[in-house]
Design an enzyme around this catalytic site. Structure first.
Site, PDB file in Angstrom:
ATOM      1  N   HIS A   7       0.826  -1.208   0.000  1.00 60.89           N
ATOM      2  CA  HIS A   7       0.000   0.000   0.000  1.00 60.89           C
ATOM      3  C   HIS A   7       0.856   1.251   0.000  1.00 60.89           C
ATOM      4  CE1 HIS A   7       0.529  -0.768   4.399  1.00 60.89           C
ATOM      5  NE2 HIS A   7       0.611   0.556   4.488  1.00 60.89           N
ATOM      6  N   HIS A  79       3.945   7.128   3.703  1.00 58.10           N
ATOM      7  CA  HIS A  79       4.883   6.015   3.555  1.00 58.10           C
ATOM      8  C   HIS A  79       4.426   5.052   2.458  1.00 58.10           C
ATOM      9  CE1 HIS A  79       2.077   4.266   6.648  1.00 58.10           C
ATOM     10  NE2 HIS A  79       2.273   3.164   5.966  1.00 58.10           N
ATOM     11  N   GLU A 130       7.651   1.065   5.013  1.00 54.79           N
ATOM     12  CA  GLU A 130       7.120   0.029   5.895  1.00 54.79           C
ATOM     13  C   GLU A 130       7.341  -1.308   5.204  1.00 54.79           C
ATOM     14  OE1 GLU A 130       2.846   0.260   6.376  1.00 54.79           O
ATOM     15  OE2 GLU A 130       2.862  -1.017   8.147  1.00 54.79           O
TER      16      GLU A 130
HETATM   17 CO    CO Z   1       1.168   1.365   6.316  1.00 53.38          CO
END
Ligand code: CO
Length: 134
Positions: A7, A79, A130
């Site tokens: 994502h 992020h 991440e």
């Molecule tokens: Co995230």
């Protein structure tokens, strides 16, 4: 090492407004807002054919995205999340390569119920990264 883009997270000051523009103007499928108390954010998941967008807004007084929104009052990309097959092996390889892991370096359970880690933006072209175990 890295696999799919899981994502892209976009921090927003107004979650309902951001969700509405994805739903109404872009025609995307969006989830209901999900409070994630342990992460200090409320999340709306936008499902795209090949990945997800996560709209995140601050939750509580010590939200980790409060400072980001102060610097970016209209919101912005916060992020990117890449999948890795083995998060501890990925962490150890990145540490050996000189990358900094945020926090205590131990994977935490993320918004999708899977172990995640965050990597220092200064080590990754200015982007907070991440990692999520696939
Ligand atoms: Co995230």
């Amino acid at each position: 090492m890295i696999g799919k883009l899981n994502h892209v997270a976009i921090a927003v000051p107004d979650l309902a407004k951001a969700a509405a523009i994805y739903r109404d103007a872009l025609g995307a499928k969006i989830s209901a807002a999900v409070p994630q108390a342990e992460h200090g954010v409320t999340t709306v998941f936008v499902t795209l054919p090949n990945t997800k967008i996560e709209l995140i807004a601050p939750l509580g007084d010590n939200s980790p995205i409060a400072k980001f929104l102060k610097r970016n009052p209209d919101g912005g990309m916060h992020h990117v999340c890449y999948e890795v097959p083995d998060i501890r092996a990925a962490r150890d390889a990145l540490k050996a390569a000189g990358a900094r892991i945020l926090g205590d370096g131990e994977p935490k359970i993320g918004a999708h119920g899977k172990p995640v880690l965050f990597l220092h933006p200064k080590d990754f072209a200015g982007t907070l990264v991440e990692l999520e175990q696939a």
